[in-house]
Design a protein around this motif. Structure first.
Motif, short mmCIF file in Angstrom:
data_model
loop_
_atom_site.label_atom_id
_atom_site.label_comp_id
_atom_site.label_asym_id
_atom_site.label_seq_id
_atom_site.Cartn_x
_atom_site.Cartn_y
_atom_site.Cartn_z
N ARG A 208 0.83 -1.21 0.00
CA ARG A 208 0.00 0.00 0.00
C ARG A 208 0.86 1.25 0.00
N GLU A 209 1.94 1.23 0.78
CA GLU A 209 2.85 2.38 0.81
C GLU A 209 3.62 2.51 -0.50
N GLY A 210 3.85 1.37 -1.16
CA GLY A 210 4.63 1.39 -2.41
C GLY A 210 3.95 2.10 -3.54
N CYS A 211 2.63 2.31 -3.42
CA CYS A 211 1.92 3.03 -4.48
C CYS A 211 2.35 4.50 -4.53
N ALA A 212 2.94 5.00 -3.43
CA ALA A 212 3.49 6.36 -3.42
C ALA A 212 4.90 6.33 -3.99
N LYS A 213 5.22 7.25 -4.88
CA LYS A 213 6.51 7.22 -5.59
C LYS A 213 7.69 7.22 -4.64
N LYS A 214 7.61 8.00 -3.56
CA LYS A 214 8.76 8.11 -2.67
C LYS A 214 9.04 6.81 -1.92
N GLN A 252 2.50 -0.82 -10.39
CA GLN A 252 3.07 -1.02 -11.73
C GLN A 252 4.49 -1.59 -11.63
N SER A 253 4.63 -2.58 -10.72
CA SER A 253 5.91 -3.27 -10.56
C SER A 253 5.79 -4.66 -11.18
N VAL A 257 4.84 -8.40 -9.51
CA VAL A 257 3.74 -9.18 -10.07
C VAL A 257 4.24 -10.58 -10.43
N GLU A 258 5.40 -10.64 -11.07
CA GLU A 258 5.96 -11.93 -11.46
C GLU A 258 6.32 -12.76 -10.23
N ALA A 259 6.91 -12.10 -9.23
CA ALA A 259 7.29 -12.82 -8.01
C ALA A 259 6.06 -13.39 -7.29
N LEU A 260 4.96 -12.63 -7.29
CA LEU A 260 3.73 -13.11 -6.65
C LEU A 260 3.12 -14.26 -7.44
N LEU A 261 3.16 -14.17 -8.77
CA LEU A 261 2.58 -15.23 -9.60
C LEU A 261 3.35 -16.54 -9.49
N GLU A 262 4.62 -16.44 -9.09
CA GLU A 262 5.42 -17.65 -8.90
C GLU A 262 4.95 -18.46 -7.69
N LYS A 263 4.19 -17.77 -6.80
CA LYS A 263 3.63 -18.47 -5.65
C LYS A 263 2.42 -19.28 -6.12
N GLY A 264 2.48 -20.56 -6.06
CA GLY A 264 1.44 -21.42 -6.62
C GLY A 264 0.07 -21.23 -6.01
N GLU A 265 0.04 -20.75 -4.75
CA GLU A 265 -1.25 -20.67 -4.06
C GLU A 265 -2.03 -19.40 -4.38
N ILE A 266 -1.49 -18.53 -5.21
CA ILE A 266 -2.15 -17.25 -5.46
C ILE A 266 -3.34 -17.42 -6.40
N ASP A 267 -4.39 -16.63 -6.18
CA ASP A 267 -5.57 -16.64 -7.04
C ASP A 267 -5.47 -15.44 -7.97
N GLU A 284 -6.69 -0.77 -16.95
CA GLU A 284 -7.05 0.61 -16.60
C GLU A 284 -5.82 1.51 -16.58
N LYS A 285 -4.70 0.99 -16.08
CA LYS A 285 -3.47 1.78 -16.01
C LYS A 285 -2.66 1.73 -17.31
N ASP A 286 -3.20 0.99 -18.28
CA ASP A 286 -2.55 0.86 -19.58
C ASP A 286 -1.11 0.34 -19.44
N ASP A 287 -0.94 -0.64 -18.57
CA ASP A 287 0.38 -1.25 -18.38
C ASP A 287 0.42 -2.55 -19.20
N TYR A 288 0.91 -2.43 -20.42
CA TYR A 288 0.88 -3.54 -21.38
C TYR A 288 1.69 -4.74 -20.88
N ASN A 289 2.87 -4.49 -20.35
CA ASN A 289 3.75 -5.59 -19.93
C ASN A 289 3.11 -6.44 -18.82
N ILE A 290 2.52 -5.76 -17.84
CA ILE A 290 1.88 -6.50 -16.75
C ILE A 290 0.63 -7.22 -17.27
N ALA A 291 -0.14 -6.55 -18.11
CA ALA A 291 -1.34 -7.18 -18.68
C ALA A 291 -0.96 -8.43 -19.46
#
Length: 700
Positions: A208-214, A252-253, A257-267, A284-291
């Protein structure tokens, strides 16, 4: 014009109170300026070493904030109180942790301070050290016994608003202190899966804090650290229902996202309270790579109008990608009205939003859909094939054990039954018929005095049924008795405290004692907490007071009747009570020495109405004593004669008597409230006559 003369008030010297306030302000200012010489002068002038200025700051607390060990020692030597609190409950010790001065912490700790003491917002010194990144202070406090996993304590009012519950680890995560996080986890054993009162774990806090740029860079580093060893719950949610995956997409990391998807138990298709999935957020954020990454990992493209969002963003490559993975317009839901009144709004929300189905179950494990807290986790709303249910989520191994227990409850009328279940990704979803409220809530909402016999009958039956299965409950708290729309009561054990009886009578007796407290709690409408209520809280003179009191005492006295016998106690007889009193005379009238029954050594209570003939209305007594077949009858002052009087008056109705006293039963119960229990216990205590008290049907 002559100058105005000064008033008496303006020319008078300052009062002692005003002078003390001036000295206090000067002393605090001097301390904050670390002006030792001036501090000594002010103390010599009479400045109070424990005086307080704005927000309750004392000179000692100001000295700590100024990071001046010299002044701290000086003030302590001059009598400064180390236990003094600011207006927010903060102490000099907690302040020292913010500053990170270990020497001052050591010095103050020698004054007998509680290392886990907290301010009014629940912050301990250990939490403050984590928040401000003071690693040396953190290690010192840990070495002295600070509780690493202590959750932030808040007021009951704030807890109801889901505030508080954070740990030092969450604080370090929020402030981006990677080294502190590593120390807490690797060296101090901080639990990464402890949740605050909004059900957020440490991973949720950092993302949640990571959504802030700083905070972006530190958030990525901390999140990767928390994910690397495994074991952290990657399906935890924030108060808006957002999962770590959704939050990582919002950041937009792509790496996270990839590290979380490597966890088999994630939905991958889990959604927040608005029904937004990780893929919907990426589009919505137009992030092609993540999509693209999410689509490749199998994210559903038929949820949400993804093509429309991409077109609105003029994101042609995104739209092309989505079509490649078969994106289409989602289905619409017809309007639907739930049966539940209490949970209506939450159920309609659940029905309308997208949720990934678990077999036939639709549920949302987040705070706004939670209907009860337990030590084993929350209970959530659900829809199973369209039926409204309550859902308990647990690990499959634990769920299998619970399922076996609930299968034993299948033939029980008052134990909560299992409706259906589903299994997915190592979890068991146990579904129960939905209830409206628990007994505690019901009593707190009740405004009128009602007859609680029927609810207590159901409660007694539930405990009897559990005992018949060979289990003692051990937690007969009103929150464990659930009430449905039809006001039927069911016993639950979500905290899993039940134990096998296996011949241990002390377990049964423990349940009976707890049941006695529960009876008192119900009869006093929950006016006091369960553990504080006593027989003194029963309203003397209220209907059935003596019967209720005897029932409670019997439950706590290891009575030989047991729960089965006590379920037939006179308290539950209702309209049968007067019939019982009438019947006793018919059962004893042919005995040669009727009065001896009530004078036997086994009978411990004396007859409470030794002059009952003087208490009966004299007109009524005269009518009942009139000559019959030329002979009058004089009633004597003993219990058998009173029983005879009751029987005769009811069996031979007289209009004059009815006009005089009204309903016969109400008249006698008002006049002789202790009679029922006296007769009942006198007969019950004698084996030869105990069968006289048997009442088979207590519901009449």
């Amino acid at each position: 014009m002559e100058p105005r003369a000064l008033s008496e008030q303006e020319t008078s010297t300052p009062s002692s109170t005003e002078r003390a306030e001036v000295l206090a302000r000067k002393l605090n200012t001097a301390v904050r300026d670390s002006d030792v010489k001036y501090v000594l002068e002010l103390l010599k002038e009479g400045a109070d070493v424990n005086s307080k200025v704005e927000s309750g700051w004392t000179p000692l607390q100001s000295a700590v904030q100024a990071d001046s060990e010299e002044l701290v020692r000086l003030l302590l030597d001059r009598g400064a109180c180390p236990h003094a609190r600011k207006d927010n409950g903060g102490t000099a010790f907690i302040e020292a942790a913010m500053v990170g001065n270990v020497s001052i912490l050591k010095l103050l700790l020698d004054y007998g301070l509680d290392i886990n003491d907290h301010d009014d917002n629940g912050f301990t010194a250990f939490m403050e050290a984590a928040w401000y990144g003071k690693e040396e202070a953190l290690e010192f406090l840990y070495s002295k016994g600070a509780d690493v996993n202590l959750r932030r304590a808040v007021s009951e009012e704030n807890e109801k608003l889901y505030k508080g519950g954070e740990t030092a680890l969450m604080d370090a995560c929020r402030k981006g202190h990677l080294s502190i996080v590593k120390t807490l986890v690797q060296e101090m054993g901080a639990d990464v899966n402890v949740c605050d009162n909004k059900d957020r774990n440490a991973l949720i806090h950092v993302l949640r804090e990571g959504c802030a740029k700083k905070r972006y860079e530190s958030a990525v580093s901390i999140a990767r650290f928390l994910l690397d060893p495994g074991g952290i719950d990657v399906n935890s949610k924030d108060e808006c229902g957002k999962t770590p995956l959704i939050l990582a997409v919002e950041m937009q990391s792509a790496d996270l996202v990839e590290a979380l998807l490597e966890k088999g138990e994630i939905d991958i298709d889990d959604a927040d309270e608005e029904g937004n999935t990780a893929l919907m957020v990426a589009v919505e954020k137009d992030d092609y790579n993540i999509a693209k990454l999410l689509c490749e990992k199998g994210a559903r493209t038929d949820v949400g109008n993804l093509i429309a969002v991409a077109n609105r963003n003029r994101a042609h490559n995104m739209a092309r990608l989505l079509r490649q993975y078969h994106a289409r317009v989602p289905e619409t839901f017809e309007d639907w009205e739930p049966n539940s009144k209490r949970w209506r709004d939450q159920l309609k929300k659940l029905y309308q939003i997208y949720r990934p189905m678990i077999g036939k179950l639709k549920t949302f494990q987040y705070i706004q859909q939670r209907i009860q807290n337990t030590s084993q986790g929350g209970i959530y709303l659900g829809l199973y094939g369209g039926t409204e249910v309550a859902v308990r989520i647990c690990r499959s191994t634990e769920g299998d054990k619970e399922k076996m227990f609930f299968e034993k409850c299948g033939n029980c009328e008052r134990l909560l039954k299992l409706f259906q279940f589903e299994k997915a990704r190592g979890y068991m979803y146990l579904c129960f018929p939905l209830w409206e409220k628990n007994l505690e809530e019901h009593l707190q909402e009740s405004e009128e005095t009602v007859d609680y016999k029927d609810p207590l009958k159901m409660i007694f039956q539930a405990v009897r049924e559990l005992h018949s299965l060979g289990f003692a409950h051990q937690d007969l708290h009103p929150r464990n008795f659930l009430i449905d729309l039809g006001e039927k009561i069911y016993l639950a054990d979500f905290d899993n405290k039940r134990v096998l009886i296996e011949g241990k009578n002390e377990l049964v007796n423990s349940d009976l004692e707890a049941l006695g407290r529960l009876v008192l709690y119900v009869l006093t409408r929950g006016s006091k907490p369960l553990q504080q209520v006593s027989t003194k809280d029963l309203a003397a003179g209220s209907p059935d007071y003596n019967e209720a009191l005897d029932l409670v005492i019997s439950l706590g006295a290891r009575d030989d009747r047991g729960l089965e016998g006590l379920s037939k106690h006179p308290y539950f007889w209702s309209r049968q009570t007067f019939k019982f009193l009438k019947s006793i005379w018919n059962k004893i009238k042919d005995l040669q020495n009727r009065q001896a029954i009530f004078q036997a050594p086994n009978v411990t209570q004396s007859f409470p109405y030794p002059s009952w003939t003087k208490e009966v209305d004299p007109v009524v007594l005269k009518i009942m004593s009139k000559p019959v077949k030329g002979m009058s009858y004089e009633y004597k002052d003993d219990v058998t004669e009173l029983l005879r009087f009751i029987r005769n008056m009811d069996e031979h109705p007289n209009r004059r008597i009815t006009n005089k006293i009204g309903d016969h039963a109400e008249y006698f119960f008002r006049l002789f409230p202790e009679l029922t229990m006296y007769v009942y216990n006198s007969l019950r205590q004698q084996p030869k006559y105990s069968h006289f008290v048997d009442i088979q049907d207590t519901s009449l």
